[in-house]
Design a protein around this motif. Structure first.
Motif, PDB file in Angstrom:
ATOM      1  N   ASN A  91       0.720  -1.115  -0.187  1.00  0.00           N
ATOM      2  CA  ASN A  91       0.011   0.102   0.022  1.00  0.00           C
ATOM      3  C   ASN A  91       0.828   1.088  -0.101  1.00  0.00           C
ATOM      4  O   ASN A  91       0.918   1.806   1.056  1.00  0.00           O
ATOM      5  N   GLY A  92       1.509   1.503  -1.112  1.00  0.00           N
ATOM      6  CA  GLY A  92       2.204   2.808  -1.185  1.00  0.00           C
ATOM      7  C   GLY A  92       3.681   2.360  -0.726  1.00  0.00           C
ATOM      8  O   GLY A  92       4.093   1.332  -0.897  1.00  0.00           O
ATOM      9  N   GLN A  93       4.106   3.166   0.266  1.00  0.00           N
ATOM     10  CA  GLN A  93       5.586   2.966   0.993  1.00  0.00           C
ATOM     11  C   GLN A  93       5.129   2.034   2.344  1.00  0.00           C
ATOM     12  O   GLN A  93       5.956   1.942   2.962  1.00  0.00           O
ATOM     13  N   ARG A  94       4.138   1.431   2.514  1.00  0.00           N
ATOM     14  CA  ARG A  94       4.037   0.612   3.467  1.00  0.00           C
ATOM     15  C   ARG A  94       3.402  -0.721   2.922  1.00  0.00           C
ATOM     16  O   ARG A  94       2.685  -0.867   2.033  1.00  0.00           O
ATOM     17  N   LEU A  95       3.782  -1.675   3.938  1.00  0.00           N
ATOM     18  CA  LEU A  95       3.232  -3.099   3.680  1.00  0.00           C
ATOM     19  C   LEU A  95       2.198  -3.581   4.635  1.00  0.00           C
ATOM     20  O   LEU A  95       2.840  -3.410   5.911  1.00  0.00           O
ATOM     21  N   GLU A  96       1.055  -4.040   4.398  1.00  0.00           N
ATOM     22  CA  GLU A  96       0.124  -4.329   5.504  1.00  0.00           C
ATOM     23  C   GLU A  96      -0.098  -5.818   5.492  1.00  0.00           C
ATOM     24  O   GLU A  96       0.091  -6.538   4.479  1.00  0.00           O
ATOM     25  N   ASP A 119      13.836  -5.375   2.978  1.00  0.00           N
ATOM     26  CA  ASP A 119      14.936  -5.653   1.616  1.00  0.00           C
ATOM     27  C   ASP A 119      14.065  -5.126   0.361  1.00  0.00           C
ATOM     28  O   ASP A 119      14.597  -4.972  -0.508  1.00  0.00           O
ATOM     29  N   SER A 120      12.708  -4.860   0.399  1.00  0.00           N
ATOM     30  CA  SER A 120      12.078  -4.624  -0.559  1.00  0.00           C
ATOM     31  C   SER A 120      11.878  -2.964  -0.807  1.00  0.00           C
ATOM     32  O   SER A 120      11.154  -2.496  -1.669  1.00  0.00           O
ATOM     33  N   GLY A 121      12.317  -2.289   0.227  1.00  0.00           N
ATOM     34  CA  GLY A 121      12.246  -0.603   0.300  1.00  0.00           C
ATOM     35  C   GLY A 121      11.079  -0.221   0.798  1.00  0.00           C
ATOM     36  O   GLY A 121      10.892   0.863   0.708  1.00  0.00           O
ATOM     37  N   PHE A 122      10.153  -1.113   1.430  1.00  0.00           N
ATOM     38  CA  PHE A 122       9.097  -0.495   2.230  1.00  0.00           C
ATOM     39  C   PHE A 122       9.547   0.325   3.516  1.00  0.00           C
ATOM     40  O   PHE A 122      10.445   0.070   4.140  1.00  0.00           O
ATOM     41  N   GLN A 123       8.903   1.687   3.504  1.00  0.00           N
ATOM     42  CA  GLN A 123       9.205   2.503   4.984  1.00  0.00           C
ATOM     43  C   GLN A 123       8.673   2.002   6.101  1.00  0.00           C
ATOM     44  O   GLN A 123       9.033   2.235   7.092  1.00  0.00           O
ATOM     45  N   TRP A 124       7.427   1.437   5.672  1.00  0.00           N
ATOM     46  CA  TRP A 124       6.530   0.988   7.103  1.00  0.00           C
ATOM     47  C   TRP A 124       6.040  -0.293   7.070  1.00  0.00           C
ATOM     48  O   TRP A 124       5.702  -0.711   5.924  1.00  0.00           O
ATOM     49  N   PHE A 125       5.810  -0.952   8.246  1.00  0.00           N
ATOM     50  CA  PHE A 125       4.911  -2.017   8.147  1.00  0.00           C
ATOM     51  C   PHE A 125       3.897  -2.021   9.166  1.00  0.00           C
ATOM     52  O   PHE A 125       3.951  -1.460  10.330  1.00  0.00           O
ATOM     53  N   HIS A 126       2.706  -2.175   8.697  1.00  0.00           N
ATOM     54  CA  HIS A 126       1.507  -2.023   9.323  1.00  0.00           C
ATOM     55  C   HIS A 126       0.805  -3.415   9.708  1.00  0.00           C
ATOM     56  O   HIS A 126       0.594  -4.214   9.171  1.00  0.00           O
ATOM     57  N   PHE A 127       0.945  -3.847  11.209  1.00  0.00           N
ATOM     58  CA  PHE A 127       0.467  -5.062  11.729  1.00  0.00           C
ATOM     59  C   PHE A 127      -0.927  -4.987  11.818  1.00  0.00           C
ATOM     60  O   PHE A 127      -1.664  -6.075  12.062  1.00  0.00           O
ATOM     61  N   GLY A 128      -1.714  -3.720  11.753  1.00  0.00           N
ATOM     62  CA  GLY A 128      -3.156  -3.849  11.977  1.00  0.00           C
ATOM     63  C   GLY A 128      -3.396  -3.403  13.312  1.00  0.00           C
ATOM     64  O   GLY A 128      -2.654  -3.023  14.059  1.00  0.00           O
ATOM     65  N   ARG A 129      -5.035  -3.289  13.358  1.00  0.00           N
ATOM     66  CA  ARG A 129      -5.383  -2.572  14.472  1.00  0.00           C
ATOM     67  C   ARG A 129      -5.465  -3.721  15.652  1.00  0.00           C
ATOM     68  O   ARG A 129      -5.662  -4.900  15.444  1.00  0.00           O
ATOM     69  N   SER A 130      -5.482  -3.009  17.005  1.00  0.00           N
ATOM     70  CA  SER A 130      -5.397  -3.935  18.101  1.00  0.00           C
ATOM     71  C   SER A 130      -6.240  -3.031  19.350  1.00  0.00           C
ATOM     72  O   SER A 130      -6.257  -1.810  19.075  1.00  0.00           O
ATOM     73  N   THR A 131      -6.544  -3.860  20.453  1.00  0.00           N
ATOM     74  CA  THR A 131      -6.980  -2.907  21.309  1.00  0.00           C
ATOM     75  C   THR A 131      -5.640  -3.014  22.261  1.00  0.00           C
ATOM     76  O   THR A 131      -5.315  -4.000  22.459  1.00  0.00           O
ATOM     77  N   VAL A 132      -5.470  -1.849  22.940  1.00  0.00           N
ATOM     78  CA  VAL A 132      -4.510  -1.752  23.956  1.00  0.00           C
ATOM     79  C   VAL A 132      -4.382  -2.871  24.967  1.00  0.00           C
ATOM     80  O   VAL A 132      -5.550  -2.973  25.503  1.00  0.00           O
ATOM     81  N   ASP A 133      -3.360  -3.188  25.256  1.00  0.00           N
ATOM     82  CA  ASP A 133      -3.078  -4.303  26.469  1.00  0.00           C
ATOM     83  C   ASP A 133      -3.825  -5.668  25.996  1.00  0.00           C
ATOM     84  O   ASP A 133      -3.724  -6.570  27.045  1.00  0.00           O
TER      85      ASP A 133
END
Length: 367
Positions: A252-257, A286-300
């Motif tokens: 997704n653009g500069q990020r991998l989700e 190694d593919s040059g993505f700037q961000w990795f998005h792990f996805g949403r979560s509830t804190v704790d």
């Protein structure tokens, strides 16, 4: 001088009008604009826009026959903002327009506040014309679209270094030990495209049954892979005789989700998820993505702790609820309570083949 915001349905030629508004005198909102104009705005004027605004998602949601309403704010004949909305109807979860179901955020994209407000007003009008209770706009940033907003979910994201070796050095010793344990257990990770979908789905659907949640249809993942073949990459973890973990990533653009990931519980002792996520993060670096998005979560929560151990940061998500009935929007914005514990326990008792068969009928209605 005061004018009215006009929402024109380009499919039917009908028009609806909101109360007079001075600020939006030069803005119209069209429904179902030509894909060419929509894509021109996305690719040429807003290349930073999330992949989830692409019109191909209509074909993905079409697997469940969910109507997709694409709204475009028009000024002087040019698109200046867009908003996709998916219509869902359920006796349990309500009748609503969501942007977009199953994803963290895919809300308004607008060149300015006038265009954004025009889209919000048009979404409100659409709730009335479609006879649904509310519109649910999932925004990455605080935009104050409504006083009724959920902020109980956070996006876990990791800024990536230029190479995987640097990332490895930055990980905590406890995480590196879990990755090594996975490798010593004899697990292997394969990455690729649609050829891995059968094995991914086998793990995903089994794990969702174990969690007591309905799984998506295999056809939905087929549609995702078909319409976004250049952006989707599958990772599957194998034991000696079967797939034991899997993740579907989207560029997704500069990020991998990674919107979907699962592993089989009976192999937890082998650190399946640590081995898989390390391979995915290595690929992302190694593919040059700037961000990795792990996805949403509830804190704790457990998933939040798993994602945090990789060094990710928590970013608030803003889920706004809009309705002509203020009480309805307020109630919809309340975080859901654990009301379906009995349903979860019942679902966990279903045979996996049966859960695969009936699961899509439920999840299609859940935002």
């Amino acid at each position: 001088m005061s004018s009215s915001l006009q929402t024109r349905d380009t499919m039917t030629g009908t028009a609806a009008h909101s109360p007079p508004t001075t600020d939006l005198a030069t803005v119209e909102v069209h429904r179902a604009p030509e894909e060419s104009a929509w894509n021109d705005y996305l690719y040429n004027r807003r290349p930073d826009a999330p992949l989830y605004h692409r019109p191909e998602w209509e074909r993905v949601y079409g697997v469940y026959r969910l109507p997709v309403h694409r709204l475009a704010a028009i000024r002087d004949g040019e698109i200046v903002g867009i908003l996709p909305l998916v219509e869902q109807r359920s006796r349990i979860f309500g009748q609503q327009l969501t942007s977009l179901p199953w994803f963290d955020a895919a809300g308004t994209i607008a060149d300015d506040d006038q265009a954004r407000q025009a889209l919000v007003d048009a979404a409100m009008e659409l709730t009335a014309s479609r006879k649904v209770s509310w519109a649910h706009l999932r925004e990455e940033n605080e935009t104050n679209l409504s006083p009724h907003v959920r902020t109980d979910k956070v996006l876990m994201r990791l800024q990536l270094p230029d190479d995987s070796d640097t990332l490895w050095s930055a990980l905590k010793a406890s995480v590196r030990n879990q990755v090594r344990k996975s490798e010593k257990s004899g697990l292997t990770v394969q990455s690729g495209g649609r050829e891995l979908l059968d094995d991914f789905y086998r793990v995903y659907s089994h794990n969702m049954r174990d969690l007591g949640s309905p799984a998506h249809s295999r056809k939905l993942f087929d549609a995702v892979c078909e319409n976004f073949s250049d952006d989707v990459r599958l990772f599957v973890v194998y034991g000696e005789s079967e797939p034991v973990g899997g993740g579907l990533t989207i560029a997704n653009g500069q990020r991998l989700e990674i919107p979907w990931a699962s592993s089989l519980r009976k192999y937890n002792r082998l650190c399946v998820n640590h081995g898989m996520y390390w391979q995915i993060l290595s690929y992302a670096c190694d593919s040059g993505f700037q961000w990795f998005h792990f996805g949403r979560s509830t804190v704790d929560s457990g998933p939040w702790r798993f994602k945090k151990q990789w060094g990710s940061e928590a970013v608030p998500l803003y889920w706004y609820y809009l309705s002509r009935d203020d009480a309805v929007a307020k109630a919809a914005a309340e975080p859901p309570q654990e009301r379906f514990g009995w349903g979860t326990r019942l679902w966990q008792r279903l045979p996996v083949p049966l859960s695969r068969l009936i699961g899509p009928r439920f999840i299609a209605k859940i935002p």
